[in-house]
Design a protein around this motif. Structure first.
Motif, PDB file in Angstrom:
ATOM      1  N   ASN A 274       1.013   6.229  -7.178  1.00  0.00           N
ATOM      2  CA  ASN A 274      -0.295   6.665  -7.698  1.00  0.00           C
ATOM      3  C   ASN A 274      -0.601   8.127  -7.377  1.00  0.00           C
ATOM      4  OD1 ASN A 274      -1.162   4.335  -9.077  1.00  0.00           O
ATOM      5  ND2 ASN A 274      -1.657   3.332  -7.146  1.00  0.00           N
ATOM      6  N   ASN A 275       0.061   8.663  -6.345  1.00  0.00           N
ATOM      7  CA  ASN A 275      -0.152  10.077  -5.995  1.00  0.00           C
ATOM      8  C   ASN A 275       0.960  10.975  -6.536  1.00  0.00           C
ATOM      9  OD1 ASN A 275      -2.532   9.541  -4.550  1.00  0.00           O
ATOM     10  ND2 ASN A 275      -1.353   8.903  -2.755  1.00  0.00           N
ATOM     11  N   GLY A 276       1.851  10.385  -7.337  1.00  0.00           N
ATOM     12  CA  GLY A 276       2.910  11.182  -7.964  1.00  0.00           C
ATOM     13  C   GLY A 276       3.944  11.710  -6.996  1.00  0.00           C
ATOM     14  N   ILE A 277       4.111  11.020  -5.846  1.00  0.00           N
ATOM     15  CA  ILE A 277       5.105  11.459  -4.851  1.00  0.00           C
ATOM     16  C   ILE A 277       6.461  10.836  -5.208  1.00  0.00           C
ATOM     17  CG2 ILE A 277       5.739  11.402  -2.385  1.00  0.00           C
ATOM     18  CD1 ILE A 277       2.681  11.039  -1.830  1.00  0.00           C
TER      19      ILE A 277
ATOM     20  N   VAL B 296       0.236   0.700 -10.936  1.00  0.00           N
ATOM     21  CA  VAL B 296       0.719   2.093 -10.846  1.00  0.00           C
ATOM     22  C   VAL B 296       0.996   2.555 -12.272  1.00  0.00           C
ATOM     23  CG1 VAL B 296       1.756   1.795  -8.557  1.00  0.00           C
ATOM     24  CG2 VAL B 296       3.133   1.371 -10.585  1.00  0.00           C
TER      25      VAL B 296
ATOM     26  N   ALA C 110       0.689   3.839  -3.058  1.00  0.00           N
ATOM     27  CA  ALA C 110       0.182   5.203  -2.786  1.00  0.00           C
ATOM     28  C   ALA C 110       1.168   6.255  -3.299  1.00  0.00           C
ATOM     29  CB  ALA C 110      -0.057   5.379  -1.291  1.00  0.00           C
ATOM     30  N   ALA C 111       2.470   6.027  -3.055  1.00  0.00           N
ATOM     31  CA  ALA C 111       3.485   7.009  -3.489  1.00  0.00           C
ATOM     32  C   ALA C 111       3.457   7.168  -5.005  1.00  0.00           C
ATOM     33  CB  ALA C 111       4.868   6.568  -3.019  1.00  0.00           C
TER      34      ALA C 111
ATOM     35  N   GLU D 165       0.822  -1.230   0.000  1.00  0.00           N
ATOM     36  CA  GLU D 165       0.000   0.000   0.000  1.00  0.00           C
ATOM     37  C   GLU D 165       0.846   1.266   0.000  1.00  0.00           C
ATOM     38  OE1 GLU D 165      -0.541  -2.556   1.994  1.00  0.00           O
ATOM     39  OE2 GLU D 165      -2.644  -3.181   1.788  1.00  0.00           O
TER      40      GLU D 165
END
Length: 501
Positions: A301-304, A485, A298-299, A294
Protein backbone atom coordinates in the motif's frame (compact mmCIF):
# COMPACT_ATOMS: atom_id res chain seq x y z
CA UNK A 1 -18.56 -20.78 -36.40
CA UNK A 2 -16.59 -17.57 -35.84
CA UNK A 3 -14.34 -18.38 -38.79
CA UNK A 4 -17.52 -18.32 -40.93
CA UNK A 5 -18.55 -15.03 -39.28
CA UNK A 6 -21.42 -16.68 -37.37
CA UNK A 7 -21.93 -15.12 -33.93
CA UNK A 8 -23.62 -17.20 -31.20
CA UNK A 9 -26.10 -14.94 -29.44
CA UNK A 10 -28.01 -17.66 -27.58
CA UNK A 11 -27.26 -19.08 -24.13
CA UNK A 12 -24.31 -21.47 -24.02
CA UNK A 13 -23.72 -24.48 -21.82
CA UNK A 14 -20.36 -26.23 -22.08
CA UNK A 15 -20.43 -29.70 -20.48
CA UNK A 16 -16.64 -29.97 -20.46
CA UNK A 17 -16.18 -26.68 -18.57
CA UNK A 18 -19.01 -27.51 -16.14
CA UNK A 19 -17.42 -30.87 -15.33
CA UNK A 20 -14.01 -29.17 -14.97
CA UNK A 21 -15.33 -26.73 -12.37
CA UNK A 22 -16.88 -29.60 -10.40
CA UNK A 23 -13.90 -31.96 -10.77
CA UNK A 24 -10.78 -29.91 -11.63
CA UNK A 25 -8.43 -32.89 -11.14
CA UNK A 26 -10.37 -35.34 -13.35
CA UNK A 27 -10.08 -35.90 -17.12
CA UNK A 28 -12.70 -33.82 -18.89
CA UNK A 29 -13.47 -36.14 -21.80
CA UNK A 30 -17.07 -36.67 -22.93
CA UNK A 31 -16.69 -40.49 -23.03
CA UNK A 32 -15.61 -40.60 -19.36
CA UNK A 33 -18.14 -37.98 -18.18
CA UNK A 34 -20.94 -39.83 -19.97
CA UNK A 35 -20.00 -43.17 -18.45
CA UNK A 36 -19.63 -41.73 -14.93
CA UNK A 37 -22.87 -39.72 -14.90
CA UNK A 38 -25.18 -41.51 -17.33
CA UNK A 39 -23.78 -45.04 -17.34
CA UNK A 40 -23.56 -44.75 -21.14
CA UNK A 41 -20.49 -46.08 -22.98
CA UNK A 42 -20.29 -43.93 -26.11
CA UNK A 43 -19.15 -45.33 -29.47
CA UNK A 44 -15.47 -44.43 -29.65
CA UNK A 45 -14.15 -42.48 -32.62
CA UNK A 46 -11.52 -45.18 -33.27
CA UNK A 47 -14.29 -47.81 -33.51
CA UNK A 48 -15.86 -46.17 -36.56
CA UNK A 49 -12.77 -44.56 -38.11
CA UNK A 50 -10.35 -47.40 -37.48
CA UNK A 51 -6.69 -47.09 -36.48
CA UNK A 52 -3.26 -46.82 -38.04
CA UNK A 53 -2.99 -47.25 -41.83
CA UNK A 54 -6.61 -48.39 -42.06
CA UNK A 55 -7.87 -45.17 -40.45
CA UNK A 56 -10.41 -43.25 -42.52
CA UNK A 57 -12.08 -39.81 -42.18
CA UNK A 58 -15.69 -38.88 -41.32
CA UNK A 59 -16.46 -37.62 -44.84
CA UNK A 60 -15.84 -41.12 -46.25
CA UNK A 61 -18.18 -42.88 -43.83
CA UNK A 62 -21.75 -43.98 -44.51
CA UNK A 63 -24.15 -41.20 -43.44
CA UNK A 64 -26.12 -43.48 -41.12
CA UNK A 65 -22.91 -44.35 -39.19
CA UNK A 66 -22.05 -40.67 -38.76
CA UNK A 67 -25.65 -39.90 -37.73
CA UNK A 68 -25.67 -42.59 -35.02
CA UNK A 69 -22.25 -41.42 -33.70
CA UNK A 70 -23.20 -37.70 -33.65
CA UNK A 71 -26.72 -38.20 -32.25
CA UNK A 72 -25.48 -40.41 -29.41
CA UNK A 73 -22.98 -37.74 -28.37
CA UNK A 74 -25.49 -34.91 -28.76
CA UNK A 75 -27.99 -36.82 -26.63
CA UNK A 76 -25.37 -37.37 -23.91
CA UNK A 77 -24.40 -33.68 -23.90
CA UNK A 78 -28.07 -32.67 -23.66
CA UNK A 79 -28.72 -35.02 -20.73
CA UNK A 80 -25.45 -34.13 -18.96
CA UNK A 81 -26.18 -30.39 -19.14
CA UNK A 82 -29.19 -30.70 -16.81
CA UNK A 83 -27.34 -32.89 -14.30
CA UNK A 84 -24.16 -30.76 -14.23
CA UNK A 85 -26.10 -27.50 -13.94
CA UNK A 86 -27.95 -28.85 -10.90
CA UNK A 87 -24.67 -30.02 -9.33
CA UNK A 88 -23.01 -26.64 -9.96
CA UNK A 89 -25.92 -24.85 -8.27
CA UNK A 90 -25.65 -27.19 -5.28
CA UNK A 91 -21.88 -26.51 -5.04
CA UNK A 92 -22.27 -22.73 -5.55
CA UNK A 93 -20.25 -22.78 -8.78
CA UNK A 94 -22.95 -21.59 -11.19
CA UNK A 95 -21.93 -17.92 -10.98
CA UNK A 96 -18.31 -18.78 -11.78
CA UNK A 97 -19.57 -20.81 -14.76
CA UNK A 98 -22.02 -18.22 -16.12
CA UNK A 99 -20.17 -14.98 -15.39
CA UNK A 100 -16.57 -16.02 -15.97
CA UNK A 101 -15.88 -19.29 -17.78
CA UNK A 102 -18.70 -19.10 -20.38
CA UNK A 103 -18.05 -15.48 -21.48
CA UNK A 104 -14.31 -16.25 -21.47
CA UNK A 105 -14.77 -19.10 -23.99
CA UNK A 106 -16.04 -16.54 -26.53
CA UNK A 107 -13.04 -14.26 -25.87
CA UNK A 108 -10.65 -17.20 -26.33
CA UNK A 109 -12.36 -18.21 -29.59
CA UNK A 110 -11.67 -14.71 -30.99
CA UNK A 111 -8.04 -14.85 -29.83
CA UNK A 112 -7.51 -18.29 -31.37
CA UNK A 113 -9.03 -17.17 -34.66
CA UNK A 114 -6.90 -14.00 -34.69
CA UNK A 115 -3.58 -15.78 -34.11
CA UNK A 116 -0.23 -13.97 -34.10
CA UNK A 117 2.37 -13.23 -36.78
CA UNK A 118 5.71 -15.05 -36.68
CA UNK A 119 9.09 -14.00 -38.04
CA UNK A 120 10.03 -17.32 -39.68
CA UNK A 121 13.26 -15.96 -41.20
CA UNK A 122 14.48 -14.90 -37.77
CA UNK A 123 13.80 -18.38 -36.37
CA UNK A 124 15.55 -20.08 -39.30
CA UNK A 125 18.66 -17.96 -38.68
CA UNK A 126 18.42 -18.66 -34.95
CA UNK A 127 18.22 -22.38 -35.70
CA UNK A 128 21.52 -22.22 -37.61
CA UNK A 129 23.10 -20.29 -34.72
CA UNK A 130 21.93 -22.83 -32.14
CA UNK A 131 22.98 -25.80 -34.27
CA UNK A 132 26.50 -24.33 -34.48
CA UNK A 133 26.49 -23.84 -30.69
CA UNK A 134 25.52 -27.50 -30.23
CA UNK A 135 28.47 -28.60 -32.39
CA UNK A 136 30.90 -26.53 -30.27
CA UNK A 137 29.44 -27.80 -26.99
CA UNK A 138 29.52 -31.40 -28.24
CA UNK A 139 33.26 -31.01 -29.02
CA UNK A 140 33.87 -29.72 -25.45
CA UNK A 141 31.91 -32.67 -24.00
CA UNK A 142 33.93 -35.19 -26.05
CA UNK A 143 37.19 -33.54 -24.90
CA UNK A 144 36.11 -33.64 -21.24
CA UNK A 145 34.91 -37.24 -21.56
CA UNK A 146 37.99 -38.32 -23.49
CA UNK A 147 35.78 -40.17 -25.98
CA UNK A 148 33.02 -39.53 -28.52
CA UNK A 149 29.55 -40.88 -27.70
CA UNK A 150 25.87 -40.16 -28.37
CA UNK A 151 25.12 -37.24 -26.01
CA UNK A 152 21.38 -37.76 -26.53
CA UNK A 153 21.55 -41.37 -25.34
CA UNK A 154 20.83 -41.62 -21.58
CA UNK A 155 22.46 -45.07 -21.49
CA UNK A 156 25.73 -43.92 -23.12
CA UNK A 157 25.65 -40.75 -20.99
CA UNK A 158 25.26 -42.81 -17.79
CA UNK A 159 28.16 -45.11 -18.72
CA UNK A 160 30.45 -42.13 -19.36
CA UNK A 161 29.53 -40.24 -16.16
CA UNK A 162 29.41 -43.11 -13.71
CA UNK A 163 31.72 -45.79 -15.10
CA UNK A 164 34.37 -43.90 -17.05
CA UNK A 165 34.46 -40.64 -15.03
CA UNK A 166 33.08 -42.17 -11.78
CA UNK A 167 31.32 -38.95 -10.69
CA UNK A 168 29.31 -40.68 -7.97
CA UNK A 169 30.02 -43.52 -5.55
CA UNK A 170 26.36 -44.57 -5.47
CA UNK A 171 24.69 -43.45 -8.71
CA UNK A 172 20.91 -43.84 -8.83
CA UNK A 173 19.48 -46.24 -11.40
CA UNK A 174 16.16 -46.23 -13.23
CA UNK A 175 13.66 -49.13 -13.16
CA UNK A 176 15.20 -50.47 -16.36
CA UNK A 177 18.58 -50.72 -14.65
CA UNK A 178 20.19 -47.77 -16.51
CA UNK A 179 21.99 -44.98 -14.69
CA UNK A 180 19.63 -42.04 -14.01
CA UNK A 181 20.76 -38.97 -15.97
CA UNK A 182 17.74 -36.65 -15.58
CA UNK A 183 18.30 -32.93 -15.09
CA UNK A 184 17.56 -33.37 -11.39
CA UNK A 185 20.30 -36.01 -11.06
CA UNK A 186 22.80 -33.95 -13.10
CA UNK A 187 22.21 -30.86 -10.95
CA UNK A 188 23.30 -32.87 -7.89
CA UNK A 189 26.64 -33.45 -9.68
CA UNK A 190 27.04 -29.83 -10.82
CA UNK A 191 30.23 -29.15 -8.85
CA UNK A 192 31.90 -32.52 -9.43
CA UNK A 193 33.05 -32.04 -13.04
CA UNK A 194 33.05 -29.38 -15.80
CA UNK A 195 31.26 -31.81 -18.14
CA UNK A 196 27.96 -31.43 -16.21
CA UNK A 197 27.46 -27.75 -17.14
CA UNK A 198 28.20 -28.53 -20.79
CA UNK A 199 25.70 -31.42 -20.85
CA UNK A 200 23.00 -29.25 -19.27
CA UNK A 201 23.68 -26.51 -21.87
CA UNK A 202 23.57 -29.06 -24.70
CA UNK A 203 20.23 -30.47 -23.53
CA UNK A 204 18.72 -27.02 -22.99
CA UNK A 205 19.61 -25.86 -26.51
CA UNK A 206 18.48 -29.13 -28.10
CA UNK A 207 15.11 -28.88 -26.36
CA UNK A 208 14.74 -25.23 -27.38
CA UNK A 209 15.46 -26.17 -30.99
CA UNK A 210 13.06 -29.10 -31.20
CA UNK A 211 10.22 -27.60 -29.12
CA UNK A 212 10.19 -24.04 -30.44
CA UNK A 213 12.83 -22.81 -32.90
CA UNK A 214 12.34 -25.57 -35.48
CA UNK A 215 8.74 -26.42 -34.50
CA UNK A 216 7.08 -22.98 -34.58
CA UNK A 217 7.53 -22.30 -38.34
CA UNK A 218 5.78 -25.63 -39.07
CA UNK A 219 2.70 -24.40 -37.17
CA UNK A 220 2.17 -21.29 -39.34
CA UNK A 221 -1.27 -21.54 -40.97
CA UNK A 222 -1.05 -21.59 -44.79
CA UNK A 223 -4.18 -19.46 -45.25
CA UNK A 224 -3.50 -16.79 -42.62
CA UNK A 225 0.33 -16.94 -42.40
CA UNK A 226 -0.13 -16.73 -38.62
CA UNK A 227 0.19 -19.07 -35.65
CA UNK A 228 -3.09 -20.04 -33.99
CA UNK A 229 -2.54 -21.57 -30.55
CA UNK A 230 -5.39 -23.49 -28.89
CA UNK A 231 -6.21 -22.36 -25.36
CA UNK A 232 -7.29 -25.09 -22.95
CA UNK A 233 -9.90 -23.86 -20.49
CA UNK A 234 -10.43 -27.15 -18.68
CA UNK A 235 -7.01 -28.72 -18.11
CA UNK A 236 -4.98 -27.01 -15.36
CA UNK A 237 -6.51 -27.88 -11.98
CA UNK A 238 -5.47 -24.47 -10.59
CA UNK A 239 -7.84 -22.64 -12.96
CA UNK A 240 -5.06 -21.28 -15.16
CA UNK A 241 -5.31 -21.48 -18.93
CA UNK A 242 -2.92 -23.72 -20.81
CA UNK A 243 -2.23 -23.83 -24.54
CA UNK A 244 -1.17 -26.31 -27.23
CA UNK A 245 0.17 -26.13 -30.80
CA UNK A 246 2.20 -24.26 -29.70
CA UNK A 247 2.39 -24.31 -25.90
CA UNK A 248 3.10 -20.60 -25.49
CA UNK A 249 2.91 -20.82 -21.67
CA UNK A 250 6.19 -22.76 -21.53
CA UNK A 251 8.39 -20.60 -23.76
CA UNK A 252 11.46 -20.21 -21.51
CA UNK A 253 12.05 -16.72 -20.12
CA UNK A 254 14.76 -17.36 -17.53
CA UNK A 255 17.70 -17.56 -19.94
CA UNK A 256 18.87 -15.40 -22.81
CA UNK A 257 18.52 -18.03 -25.53
CA UNK A 258 15.02 -18.99 -24.44
CA UNK A 259 13.91 -15.37 -24.28
CA UNK A 260 15.08 -14.88 -27.87
CA UNK A 261 12.19 -17.10 -29.07
CA UNK A 262 9.81 -14.29 -28.06
CA UNK A 263 11.60 -12.08 -30.56
CA UNK A 264 9.99 -14.13 -33.34
CA UNK A 265 6.44 -13.06 -32.36
CA UNK A 266 5.73 -9.85 -34.26
CA UNK A 267 2.89 -7.38 -35.05
CA UNK A 268 0.44 -7.89 -37.91
CA UNK A 269 2.03 -5.22 -40.16
CA UNK A 270 3.66 -1.77 -40.04
CA UNK A 271 0.43 -0.16 -38.79
CA UNK A 272 0.64 -2.22 -35.58
CA UNK A 273 3.04 -2.73 -32.70
CA UNK A 274 2.94 -5.45 -30.03
CA UNK A 275 1.81 -4.41 -26.55
CA UNK A 276 2.22 -6.55 -23.43
CA UNK A 277 0.39 -5.90 -20.15
CA UNK A 278 1.68 -7.81 -17.14
CA UNK A 279 0.41 -8.01 -13.55
CA UNK A 280 3.21 -7.12 -11.13
CA UNK A 281 3.74 -9.66 -8.30
CA UNK A 282 0.05 -10.61 -8.38
CA UNK A 283 0.44 -13.78 -6.29
CA UNK A 284 2.21 -11.92 -3.48
CA UNK A 285 -0.48 -9.23 -3.54
CA UNK A 286 -3.13 -11.95 -3.24
CA UNK A 287 -1.20 -13.52 -0.33
CA UNK A 288 -1.10 -10.11 1.40
CA UNK A 289 -4.86 -9.72 0.89
CA UNK A 290 -5.81 -13.21 2.01
CA UNK A 291 -3.48 -13.30 5.03
CA UNK A 292 -4.14 -9.63 5.99
CA UNK A 293 -0.56 -9.47 7.28
CA UNK A 294 0.12 -5.87 8.33
CA UNK A 295 3.77 -5.93 7.16
CA UNK A 296 2.92 -7.14 3.65
CA UNK A 297 -0.14 -4.88 3.34
CA UNK A 298 1.92 -1.83 4.41
CA UNK A 299 4.69 -2.57 1.87
CA UNK A 300 2.25 -2.89 -1.05
CA UNK A 301 0.00 0.00 0.00
CA UNK A 302 2.99 2.33 0.45
CA UNK A 303 4.55 1.33 -2.88
CA UNK A 304 7.66 -0.16 -1.24
CA UNK A 305 9.57 -2.88 -3.12
CA UNK A 306 8.18 -6.01 -1.42
CA UNK A 307 11.41 -8.01 -1.81
CA UNK A 308 13.50 -5.21 -0.27
CA UNK A 309 10.92 -4.78 2.51
CA UNK A 310 11.03 -8.54 3.19
CA UNK A 311 14.85 -8.54 3.21
CA UNK A 312 14.92 -5.62 5.67
CA UNK A 313 12.61 -7.50 8.06
CA UNK A 314 14.21 -10.95 7.69
CA UNK A 315 17.79 -9.66 8.02
CA UNK A 316 16.77 -7.04 10.62
CA UNK A 317 18.38 -4.12 8.77
CA UNK A 318 17.05 -0.80 7.41
CA UNK A 319 15.70 -0.60 3.84
CA UNK A 320 18.81 1.39 2.84
CA UNK A 321 21.10 -1.40 4.09
CA UNK A 322 19.50 -4.11 1.94
CA UNK A 323 22.00 -5.31 -0.66
CA UNK A 324 21.41 -7.24 -3.89
CA UNK A 325 22.05 -10.68 -2.30
CA UNK A 326 19.67 -9.98 0.58
CA UNK A 327 16.94 -8.86 -1.84
CA UNK A 328 17.49 -11.86 -4.10
CA UNK A 329 17.25 -14.26 -1.13
CA UNK A 330 14.11 -12.49 0.11
CA UNK A 331 12.58 -12.84 -3.36
CA UNK A 332 13.20 -16.60 -3.24
CA UNK A 333 11.54 -16.76 0.18
CA UNK A 334 8.54 -14.64 -0.90
CA UNK A 335 7.75 -16.80 -3.90
CA UNK A 336 8.85 -20.03 -2.20
CA UNK A 337 6.49 -19.54 0.75
CA UNK A 338 3.51 -19.55 -1.63
CA UNK A 339 4.58 -23.00 -2.82
CA UNK A 340 5.30 -24.28 0.69
CA UNK A 341 9.09 -24.31 0.26
CA UNK A 342 11.17 -26.33 2.75
CA UNK A 343 14.49 -25.33 4.33
CA UNK A 344 16.18 -27.81 1.99
CA UNK A 345 14.45 -26.32 -1.07
CA UNK A 346 15.40 -22.78 -0.07
CA UNK A 347 18.99 -23.80 0.67
CA UNK A 348 19.23 -25.21 -2.88
CA UNK A 349 17.71 -22.03 -4.38
CA UNK A 350 19.90 -19.47 -2.67
CA UNK A 351 23.10 -21.45 -2.06
CA UNK A 352 23.21 -21.52 1.75
CA UNK A 353 23.24 -24.48 4.13
CA UNK A 354 20.00 -25.95 5.45
CA UNK A 355 20.43 -24.43 8.92
CA UNK A 356 20.79 -20.90 7.50
CA UNK A 357 17.81 -21.46 5.21
CA UNK A 358 15.67 -22.61 8.17
CA UNK A 359 16.74 -19.52 10.09
CA UNK A 360 15.66 -17.27 7.18
CA UNK A 361 12.26 -19.02 7.03
CA UNK A 362 11.84 -18.72 10.82
CA UNK A 363 12.72 -15.00 10.65
CA UNK A 364 10.26 -14.56 7.79
CA UNK A 365 7.39 -16.05 9.79
CA UNK A 366 8.27 -14.06 12.91
CA UNK A 367 8.17 -10.85 10.84
CA UNK A 368 5.06 -11.83 8.83
CA UNK A 369 3.12 -13.87 11.44
CA UNK A 370 -0.25 -13.67 9.69
CA UNK A 371 1.17 -15.34 6.60
CA UNK A 372 1.92 -18.42 8.72
CA UNK A 373 -1.53 -18.19 10.33
CA UNK A 374 -3.18 -18.00 6.89
CA UNK A 375 -1.20 -21.01 5.65
CA UNK A 376 -2.31 -23.08 8.64
CA UNK A 377 -5.90 -21.83 8.29
CA UNK A 378 -5.90 -22.88 4.62
CA UNK A 379 -4.71 -26.40 5.52
CA UNK A 380 -7.36 -26.61 8.27
CA UNK A 381 -10.07 -25.53 5.78
CA UNK A 382 -9.00 -28.30 3.40
CA UNK A 383 -9.07 -30.87 6.23
CA UNK A 384 -12.49 -29.70 7.33
CA UNK A 385 -14.21 -29.24 3.92
CA UNK A 386 -12.11 -31.41 1.62
CA UNK A 387 -11.39 -28.42 -0.64
CA UNK A 388 -10.03 -24.86 -0.73
CA UNK A 389 -11.43 -21.90 -2.68
CA UNK A 390 -10.21 -18.91 -4.65
CA UNK A 391 -11.55 -15.40 -4.05
CA UNK A 392 -14.15 -16.10 -6.78
CA UNK A 393 -15.25 -19.44 -5.29
CA UNK A 394 -13.31 -21.78 -7.62
CA UNK A 395 -12.71 -25.01 -5.75
CA UNK A 396 -9.71 -27.33 -5.60
CA UNK A 397 -10.56 -30.67 -3.98
CA UNK A 398 -7.76 -32.22 -1.93
CA UNK A 399 -8.63 -35.85 -1.22
CA UNK A 400 -5.16 -36.60 0.17
CA UNK A 401 -5.20 -33.87 2.84
CA UNK A 402 -5.71 -36.49 5.59
CA UNK A 403 -3.61 -39.24 3.98
CA UNK A 404 -1.52 -41.41 6.32
CA UNK A 405 1.47 -41.26 3.98
CA UNK A 406 3.39 -38.13 5.08
CA UNK A 407 4.77 -37.35 1.62
CA UNK A 408 1.34 -37.54 -0.04
CA UNK A 409 -0.25 -35.52 2.78
CA UNK A 410 2.38 -32.75 2.66
CA UNK A 411 1.87 -32.41 -1.12
CA UNK A 412 -1.85 -31.86 -0.49
CA UNK A 413 -1.00 -29.34 2.25
CA UNK A 414 1.21 -27.39 -0.18
CA UNK A 415 -1.67 -27.39 -2.67
CA UNK A 416 -4.01 -26.15 0.07
CA UNK A 417 -1.76 -23.11 0.50
CA UNK A 418 -1.01 -22.52 -3.16
CA UNK A 419 -4.30 -23.31 -4.94
CA UNK A 420 -6.29 -20.33 -3.58
CA UNK A 421 -3.45 -17.98 -4.54
CA UNK A 422 -2.63 -19.34 -7.99
CA UNK A 423 -6.33 -19.92 -8.68
CA UNK A 424 -7.24 -16.38 -7.63
CA UNK A 425 -4.55 -15.00 -9.97
CA UNK A 426 -6.12 -17.08 -12.77
CA UNK A 427 -9.60 -15.76 -11.91
CA UNK A 428 -8.42 -12.14 -11.89
CA UNK A 429 -6.83 -12.23 -15.34
CA UNK A 430 -9.89 -14.05 -16.75
CA UNK A 431 -12.18 -11.29 -15.44
CA UNK A 432 -9.79 -8.70 -16.91
CA UNK A 433 -9.84 -10.42 -20.33
CA UNK A 434 -13.65 -10.39 -20.42
CA UNK A 435 -13.81 -6.72 -19.45
CA UNK A 436 -11.03 -5.65 -21.85
CA UNK A 437 -12.69 -7.53 -24.73
CA UNK A 438 -16.10 -5.99 -23.92
CA UNK A 439 -14.65 -2.47 -23.97
CA UNK A 440 -12.65 -3.04 -27.16
CA UNK A 441 -15.81 -4.35 -28.86
CA UNK A 442 -17.83 -1.36 -27.66
CA UNK A 443 -15.24 1.06 -29.04
CA UNK A 444 -14.94 -0.98 -32.29
CA UNK A 445 -11.14 -0.92 -31.98
CA UNK A 446 -8.76 -2.16 -34.67
CA UNK A 447 -6.38 -3.46 -31.98
CA UNK A 448 -6.76 -7.15 -31.03
CA UNK A 449 -6.08 -9.25 -27.94
CA UNK A 450 -3.83 -12.12 -29.07
CA UNK A 451 -2.30 -14.11 -26.24
CA UNK A 452 -2.63 -14.83 -22.53
CA UNK A 453 0.47 -16.20 -20.81
CA UNK A 454 0.30 -16.59 -17.02
CA UNK A 455 -0.17 -13.01 -15.72
CA UNK A 456 0.37 -11.31 -19.08
CA UNK A 457 -1.82 -10.28 -22.02
CA UNK A 458 -0.38 -9.58 -25.48
CA UNK A 459 -2.07 -7.32 -28.05
CA UNK A 460 -1.69 -6.32 -31.69
CA UNK A 461 -1.94 -2.58 -31.01
CA UNK A 462 -2.94 -0.30 -33.90
CA UNK A 463 -0.59 2.69 -33.71
CA UNK A 464 -3.48 5.16 -33.92
CA UNK A 465 -5.01 3.56 -30.77
CA UNK A 466 -1.84 3.43 -28.67
CA UNK A 467 -2.87 5.81 -25.86
CA UNK A 468 -6.46 4.57 -25.79
CA UNK A 469 -5.54 0.87 -25.59
CA UNK A 470 -2.86 1.34 -22.91
CA UNK A 471 -5.26 3.31 -20.73
CA UNK A 472 -8.17 0.90 -21.29
CA UNK A 473 -6.14 -2.27 -20.61
CA UNK A 474 -4.38 -0.86 -17.53
CA UNK A 475 -7.68 0.35 -16.07
CA UNK A 476 -9.62 -2.88 -16.68
CA UNK A 477 -6.79 -5.14 -15.45
CA UNK A 478 -6.13 -3.09 -12.31
CA UNK A 479 -9.84 -2.85 -11.50
CA UNK A 480 -10.71 -6.50 -12.25
CA UNK A 481 -11.24 -7.17 -8.52
CA UNK A 482 -10.87 -5.18 -5.32
CA UNK A 483 -8.12 -6.46 -3.04
CA UNK A 484 -6.71 -4.98 0.18
CA UNK A 485 -3.70 -3.83 -1.86
CA UNK A 486 -3.61 -2.23 -5.32
CA UNK A 487 -3.18 -4.38 -8.41
CA UNK A 488 -0.39 -2.95 -10.57
CA UNK A 489 -0.01 -3.59 -14.30
CA UNK A 490 3.20 -2.92 -16.24
CA UNK A 491 2.74 -2.03 -19.93
CA UNK A 492 5.37 -2.40 -22.62
CA UNK A 493 5.41 -2.16 -26.41
CA UNK A 494 7.82 -3.07 -29.16
CA UNK A 495 8.47 -4.48 -32.60
CA UNK A 496 8.33 -8.00 -31.13
CA UNK A 497 7.12 -9.76 -27.99
CA UNK A 498 10.56 -9.70 -26.33
CA UNK A 499 10.76 -5.91 -26.67
CA UNK A 500 7.16 -5.47 -25.47
CA UNK A 501 7.71 -7.70 -22.43
Amino acid sequence: LLSHDIQIKGKLFDVQIAHYLLHPDFRNVLDIISENYLGVALIEESTILGKGKAKTVFSELNKSVITDYACERSSSIFNLAKILEKEMRKNELIELFEKMETPLSKVLAKMELEGIALNVEMLNNFSVELTNKLTLIATKIYDLAGVQFNISSPKQMGDILFEKLQLSKKPRKTKSGQYATSEEELLKLKDTHLIIDEILSFRGIKKLLSTYVDALPLLVNEKTSRIHTTFNQSVASTGRLSSVNPNIQNIPIRNELGMKVREAFIPRNDNFTLMAADYSQIELRIMASLSKDEGMLAAFNNGIDIHAATAAKVYKVSLEEVDRTMRSNAKSVNFGIIYGISAFGLSQNIGVNRKEAQEIINNYFSQFPKVKEYMQWSIDQARDKGYVETIMGRRRYLNDINARNGMIRSMAERNAINAPIQGSAADIIKIAMIEVDKEMEKKKMQSKMLLQVHDELVFDMHKSESDLLKLLVKEKMEQAVSLQVPLIVDIGEGENWLQAH
